[in-house]
Design a protein around this motif. Structure first.
Motif, PDB file in Angstrom:
ATOM      1  N   ASN A   1      87.437  98.707  42.016  1.00  0.00           N
ATOM      2  CA  ASN A   1      86.923  98.932  40.668  1.00  0.00           C
ATOM      3  C   ASN A   1      87.934  99.681  39.815  1.00  0.00           C
ATOM      4  O   ASN A   1      88.754 100.452  40.304  1.00  0.00           O
ATOM      5  N   GLU A   2      87.882  99.409  38.527  1.00  0.00           N
ATOM      6  CA  GLU A   2      88.629 100.212  37.568  1.00  0.00           C
ATOM      7  C   GLU A   2      87.630 101.078  36.800  1.00  0.00           C
ATOM      8  O   GLU A   2      87.440 102.225  37.102  1.00  0.00           O
ATOM      9  N   ARG A   3      86.929 100.483  35.849  1.00  0.00           N
ATOM     10  CA  ARG A   3      85.838 101.194  35.182  1.00  0.00           C
ATOM     11  C   ARG A   3      84.611 100.310  35.316  1.00  0.00           C
ATOM     12  O   ARG A   3      84.613  99.165  34.884  1.00  0.00           O
ATOM     13  N   ALA A   4      83.583 100.860  35.925  1.00  0.00           N
ATOM     14  CA  ALA A   4      82.434 100.024  36.274  1.00  0.00           C
ATOM     15  C   ALA A   4      81.173 100.863  36.413  1.00  0.00           C
ATOM     16  O   ALA A   4      81.230 102.089  36.538  1.00  0.00           O
TER      17      ALA A   4
ATOM     18  N   SER B   1      73.515  90.304  26.901  1.00  0.00           N
ATOM     19  CA  SER B   1      74.567  89.709  27.719  1.00  0.00           C
ATOM     20  C   SER B   1      74.275  88.234  27.988  1.00  0.00           C
ATOM     21  O   SER B   1      73.128  87.781  27.943  1.00  0.00           O
TER      22      SER B   1
ATOM     23  N   ILE C   1      81.798  89.284  37.399  1.00  0.00           N
ATOM     24  CA  ILE C   1      81.819  90.617  36.798  1.00  0.00           C
ATOM     25  C   ILE C   1      81.183  91.662  37.708  1.00  0.00           C
ATOM     26  O   ILE C   1      81.253  92.862  37.424  1.00  0.00           O
TER      27      ILE C   1
ATOM     28  N   ASN D   1      81.454  95.361  36.448  1.00  0.00           N
ATOM     29  CA  ASN D   1      82.718  95.760  35.846  1.00  0.00           C
ATOM     30  C   ASN D   1      82.603  95.940  34.338  1.00  0.00           C
ATOM     31  O   ASN D   1      82.096  95.068  33.630  1.00  0.00           O
ATOM     32  N   PHE D   2      83.113  97.079  33.860  1.00  0.00           N
ATOM     33  CA  PHE D   2      83.267  97.293  32.425  1.00  0.00           C
ATOM     34  C   PHE D   2      84.700  96.987  31.983  1.00  0.00           C
ATOM     35  O   PHE D   2      84.950  96.637  30.828  1.00  0.00           O
ATOM     36  N   ASP D   3      85.624  97.144  32.918  1.00  0.00           N
ATOM     37  CA  ASP D   3      87.043  96.925  32.611  1.00  0.00           C
ATOM     38  C   ASP D   3      87.727  96.491  33.901  1.00  0.00           C
ATOM     39  O   ASP D   3      87.477  97.061  34.963  1.00  0.00           O
ATOM     40  N   SER D   4      88.558  95.453  33.831  1.00  0.00           N
ATOM     41  CA  SER D   4      89.230  94.960  35.035  1.00  0.00           C
ATOM     42  C   SER D   4      90.412  94.089  34.657  1.00  0.00           C
ATOM     43  O   SER D   4      90.331  93.301  33.712  1.00  0.00           O
TER      44      SER D   4
ATOM     45  N   VAL E   1      84.510  90.961  32.999  1.00  0.00           N
ATOM     46  CA  VAL E   1      83.858  92.215  32.623  1.00  0.00           C
ATOM     47  C   VAL E   1      82.575  91.905  31.844  1.00  0.00           C
ATOM     48  O   VAL E   1      82.426  90.830  31.258  1.00  0.00           O
TER      49      VAL E   1
ATOM     50  N   ASP F   1      79.961  91.643  29.010  1.00  0.00           N
ATOM     51  CA  ASP F   1      80.244  91.251  27.622  1.00  0.00           C
ATOM     52  C   ASP F   1      79.459  92.039  26.590  1.00  0.00           C
ATOM     53  O   ASP F   1      79.379  91.641  25.421  1.00  0.00           O
TER      54      ASP F   1
END
Length: 219
Positions: free
Chosen positions: A55-58, A97, A114, A133-136, A141, A143
């Protein structure tokens, strides 16, 4: 900061190995406590088939199906991930979404994953892990901008008075066609969904062969 919603107590961690493992540790002393573990970062997040979920931001959380949360009696044991995935899909759609559920436990926007749902049985309890995922850089990610407190309030409101499997599944069947370009894994086998027929218990028939998703991790 979230503390309690709909009778479910929230535990926020800045960083954990995985929300599933942290949930287990918290349930050691009281298996029937209604807890949701929410983390900002995971160092060893787990996905289906024992894969590492990077994960990055999730949004990352795990909870146990304990009162006041109710799993309908008609949900097939191998299809809890489909049931919960449909609930999450529907809530995210309420917020705007275009997410859909790829068989059997992945959340998709268009053709990109996502997030996903991980179901594990532990000491008779059903542990549910969800990541979105919020950012990847690698995956798709979400929507929409998600208000996490509203999301959790709606999620646990629904899970206290959930739709039946039949009601939930009837909506899922209507868009199963989205799965046809994709495949899924059962054990070490990769199975194409191109000609798959979705059966009423959440299994699929492929070339006359009925496949049940009974993986202990990531049903």
């Amino acid at each position: 900061m979230l503390e309690s919603i709909c009778g479910v107590r929230f535990i926020l961690r800045e960083s954990v190995d995985s929300t599933q493992d942290e949930l287990r540790r918290l349930l050691e002393s009281n298996l029937h406590t209604s807890i949701c573990v929410l983390a900002r970062s995971q160092t060893k997040g787990r996905g289906s088939r024992g894969n590492v979920w990077e994960n990055e931001r999730a949004l990352m959380f795990s909870f146990a199906y304990n009162a006041p949360l109710i799993l309908p009696d008609d949900v097939p044991a191998q299809s809890v991930a489909i049931f919960l995935g449909c609930v999450i899909r529907d809530i995210l759609r309420e917020f705007g979404s275009s997410v859909w559920l790829k068989y059997p436990n992945d959340l998709y926007i268009d053709e990109k994953k996502i997030g996903g749902i991980l179901i594990e049985r532990w000491r008779g309890a059903l542990l549910c892990g969800i990541g979105v995922n919020f950012d990847s850089q690698k995956f798709g990610v979400l929507d929409i901008l998600l208000d996490e407190e509203r999301f959790f309030a709606r999620l646990f409101e629904v899970l206290q008075n959930p739709p039946s499997w039949k009601q939930n599944f009837s909506n899922y069947k209507l868009e199963f066609w989205r799965n046809y370009p994709f495949a899924f894994h059962t054990g070490d086998e990769r199975v194409s969904l191109r000609d798959a027929l979705l059966l009423e218990d959440g299994s699929v028939s492929v070339g006359g062969r009925v496949i049940y998703n009974l993986r202990e991790c990531g049903v």
